[in-house]
Design a protein around this motif. Structure first.
Motif, PDB file in Angstrom:
ATOM      1  N   GLN A   9     -22.174  -2.202  26.045  1.00 24.90           N
ATOM      2  CA  GLN A   9     -20.801  -1.555  24.846  1.00 24.90           C
ATOM      3  C   GLN A   9     -20.896  -0.016  25.419  1.00 24.90           C
ATOM      4  O   GLN A   9     -19.819   0.331  25.540  1.00 24.90           O
ATOM      5  CB  GLN A   9     -21.312  -1.901  23.313  1.00 24.90           C
ATOM      6  CG  GLN A   9     -20.345  -1.246  22.869  1.00 24.90           C
ATOM      7  CD  GLN A   9     -20.158  -1.819  20.957  1.00 24.90           C
ATOM      8  OE1 GLN A   9     -20.473  -3.265  21.565  1.00 24.90           O
ATOM      9  NE2 GLN A   9     -19.484  -1.519  20.859  1.00 24.90           N
ATOM     10  N   ALA A  10     -22.436   0.365  26.296  1.00 26.44           N
ATOM     11  CA  ALA A  10     -22.458   1.891  26.192  1.00 26.44           C
ATOM     12  C   ALA A  10     -22.036   2.102  27.339  1.00 26.44           C
ATOM     13  O   ALA A  10     -21.382   3.512  27.361  1.00 26.44           O
ATOM     14  CB  ALA A  10     -24.079   2.228  26.115  1.00 26.44           C
ATOM     15  N   GLU A  11     -21.940   1.046  28.872  1.00 29.94           N
ATOM     16  CA  GLU A  11     -21.086   1.807  30.337  1.00 29.94           C
ATOM     17  C   GLU A  11     -19.989   1.378  29.627  1.00 29.94           C
ATOM     18  O   GLU A  11     -18.864   2.420  30.254  1.00 29.94           O
ATOM     19  CB  GLU A  11     -21.862   0.838  30.672  1.00 29.94           C
ATOM     20  CG  GLU A  11     -23.555   0.875  31.086  1.00 29.94           C
ATOM     21  CD  GLU A  11     -23.773  -0.268  32.113  1.00 29.94           C
ATOM     22  OE1 GLU A  11     -22.896  -0.907  31.827  1.00 29.94           O
ATOM     23  OE2 GLU A  11     -25.148  -0.282  32.699  1.00 29.94           O
ATOM     24  N   SER A  12     -19.710   0.588  28.692  1.00 29.17           N
ATOM     25  CA  SER A  12     -17.478   0.390  28.957  1.00 29.17           C
ATOM     26  C   SER A  12     -17.035   1.421  28.337  1.00 29.17           C
ATOM     27  O   SER A  12     -16.270   2.503  28.302  1.00 29.17           O
ATOM     28  CB  SER A  12     -17.621  -1.044  28.256  1.00 29.17           C
ATOM     29  OG  SER A  12     -16.071  -0.793  27.508  1.00 29.17           O
ATOM     30  N   SER A  13     -17.900   2.147  26.956  1.00 28.77           N
ATOM     31  CA  SER A  13     -17.366   2.888  26.404  1.00 28.77           C
ATOM     32  C   SER A  13     -17.546   4.650  27.367  1.00 28.77           C
ATOM     33  O   SER A  13     -16.971   5.512  27.251  1.00 28.77           O
ATOM     34  CB  SER A  13     -18.904   3.681  25.180  1.00 28.77           C
ATOM     35  OG  SER A  13     -18.066   2.736  24.383  1.00 28.77           O
ATOM     36  N   GLU A  21     -14.188   6.459  28.245  1.00 21.48           N
ATOM     37  CA  GLU A  21     -14.692   8.303  28.394  1.00 21.48           C
ATOM     38  C   GLU A  21     -14.362   9.395  29.125  1.00 21.48           C
ATOM     39  O   GLU A  21     -13.517   9.780  29.735  1.00 21.48           O
ATOM     40  CB  GLU A  21     -15.852   8.718  27.694  1.00 21.48           C
ATOM     41  CG  GLU A  21     -15.640  10.039  27.109  1.00 21.48           C
ATOM     42  CD  GLU A  21     -14.822  10.413  25.954  1.00 21.48           C
ATOM     43  OE1 GLU A  21     -14.455  11.321  26.364  1.00 21.48           O
ATOM     44  OE2 GLU A  21     -14.249   9.576  25.154  1.00 21.48           O
ATOM     45  N   ASN A  22     -15.063   8.672  31.212  1.00 23.76           N
ATOM     46  CA  ASN A  22     -14.652   9.408  32.026  1.00 23.76           C
ATOM     47  C   ASN A  22     -13.230   9.288  32.389  1.00 23.76           C
ATOM     48  O   ASN A  22     -12.827  10.333  33.558  1.00 23.76           O
ATOM     49  CB  ASN A  22     -15.672   8.917  33.045  1.00 23.76           C
ATOM     50  CG  ASN A  22     -17.233   9.495  32.315  1.00 23.76           C
ATOM     51  OD1 ASN A  22     -16.963  10.643  32.260  1.00 23.76           O
ATOM     52  ND2 ASN A  22     -18.089   8.487  32.811  1.00 23.76           N
ATOM     53  N   ALA A  23     -12.166   8.576  32.396  1.00 22.85           N
ATOM     54  CA  ALA A  23     -11.206   8.054  32.520  1.00 22.85           C
ATOM     55  C   ALA A  23     -10.425   8.358  32.487  1.00 22.85           C
ATOM     56  O   ALA A  23      -8.958   8.578  32.151  1.00 22.85           O
ATOM     57  CB  ALA A  23     -10.977   6.446  32.114  1.00 22.85           C
ATOM     58  N   ARG A  24     -10.282   8.925  30.219  1.00 24.51           N
ATOM     59  CA  ARG A  24      -9.434   9.878  30.064  1.00 24.51           C
ATOM     60  C   ARG A  24      -9.149  10.749  30.411  1.00 24.51           C
ATOM     61  O   ARG A  24     -10.054  12.126  31.039  1.00 24.51           O
ATOM     62  CB  ARG A  24      -9.606   9.937  28.106  1.00 24.51           C
ATOM     63  CG  ARG A  24      -9.890   9.110  27.626  1.00 24.51           C
ATOM     64  CD  ARG A  24     -10.163   8.899  27.010  1.00 24.51           C
ATOM     65  NE  ARG A  24     -10.365   8.408  25.653  1.00 24.51           N
ATOM     66  CZ  ARG A  24     -11.267   7.943  24.809  1.00 24.51           C
ATOM     67  NH1 ARG A  24     -11.591   9.383  23.937  1.00 24.51           N
ATOM     68  NH2 ARG A  24     -11.477   6.656  23.880  1.00 24.51           N
ATOM     69  N   PRO A  25      -7.866  11.798  30.645  1.00 20.66           N
ATOM     70  CA  PRO A  25      -7.913  13.361  31.291  1.00 20.66           C
ATOM     71  C   PRO A  25      -8.722  14.408  30.516  1.00 20.66           C
ATOM     72  O   PRO A  25      -8.630  14.650  29.163  1.00 20.66           O
ATOM     73  CB  PRO A  25      -6.141  13.638  31.366  1.00 20.66           C
ATOM     74  CG  PRO A  25      -5.818  12.962  30.485  1.00 20.66           C
ATOM     75  CD  PRO A  25      -7.034  11.431  29.997  1.00 20.66           C
ATOM     76  N   ALA A  26      -9.217  15.324  30.759  1.00 12.95           N
ATOM     77  CA  ALA A  26      -9.834  16.278  30.298  1.00 12.95           C
ATOM     78  C   ALA A  26      -8.511  17.705  29.838  1.00 12.95           C
ATOM     79  O   ALA A  26      -7.972  17.269  30.336  1.00 12.95           O
ATOM     80  CB  ALA A  26     -11.009  17.033  31.060  1.00 12.95           C
TER      81      ALA A  26
END
Length: 197
Positions: A71-75, A79-84
């Motif tokens: 679950q931590a890796e999935s989260s 999060e990394n996939a979202r644009p900053a």
């Protein structure tokens, strides 16, 4: 009890232990009381450390660590996939980037649809061309077969004509021979009549 933690992502990605699958209110209370208040913290722990917490045995410890790590890796990946969000003129540009990405996705979908239509048209054209080629080959075979049949019929007609001609010639010669024989038979009779006179 000291617990070593490993940074799995940004601080903003830390997830409350209560959100981990298989962790109810009672177990969450025990974990928080022992310093395990986030899924990321649990994921970074060793099974031996988990087993030292009251009410958690070897099997449960292994299951909790596996679930927490997944679950931590999935989260983190989400999060990394979202644009900053970037500050532009004192305003967050995250919404603009999101809109840009939305348009890109829409354009990509439209392009994929067009490519699919083009691919279907190409396949249809290839199938049509293949059918036309097959039809042309069949017509060519039929034409060759007809030409061969015509040549054979022509040859047969020639042979038959030669036979008929030969037969007719033979019949004429036979008739000529008969006529000659008749004429030669009448000539002696005329001579005999002249001698009697």
């Amino acid at each position: 009890m000291g617990i070593e933690t490993v940074e799995l992502g940004k601080a903003a990605t830390m997830t409350a232990i209560q959100k981990l699958r298989g962790v109810g209110p009672a177990l969450a209370k025990v974990l928080v009381a022992n310093g395990v208040d986030t899924i990321e913290t649990l994921a970074a722990m060793e099974e031996v450390q988990l087993r030292s917490i009251p009410g958690i045995g070897a099997t449960r410890a292994a299951g909790l660590k596996t679930a927490a790590k997944a679950q931590a890796e999935s989260s983190t990946e989400a999060e990394n996939a979202r644009p900053a969000a970037h500050a532009v003129n004192g305003k967050a540009a995250g919404g603009q980037e999101a809109d840009g990405q939305s348009m890109t996705s829409s354009d990509q979908a439209e392009m994929d649809a067009k490519l699919a239509v083009a691919e279907a048209a190409r396949k249809a054209a290839e199938e049509k061309a293949a059918k036309a080629q097959a039809k042309a080959r069949k017509a060519k075979r039929q034409a060759i077969q007809l030409a061969e049949e015509f040549a054979e019929a022509k040859e047969k007609a020639k042979l038959k004509a030669r036979k008929v001609k030969a037969k007719a010639k033979k019949a004429i010669e036979k008739e000529k021979a008969k006529a000659k024989a008749i004429l030669e038979g009448k000539a002696p009779e005329k001579k005999k009549k002249k001698s009697k006179k």
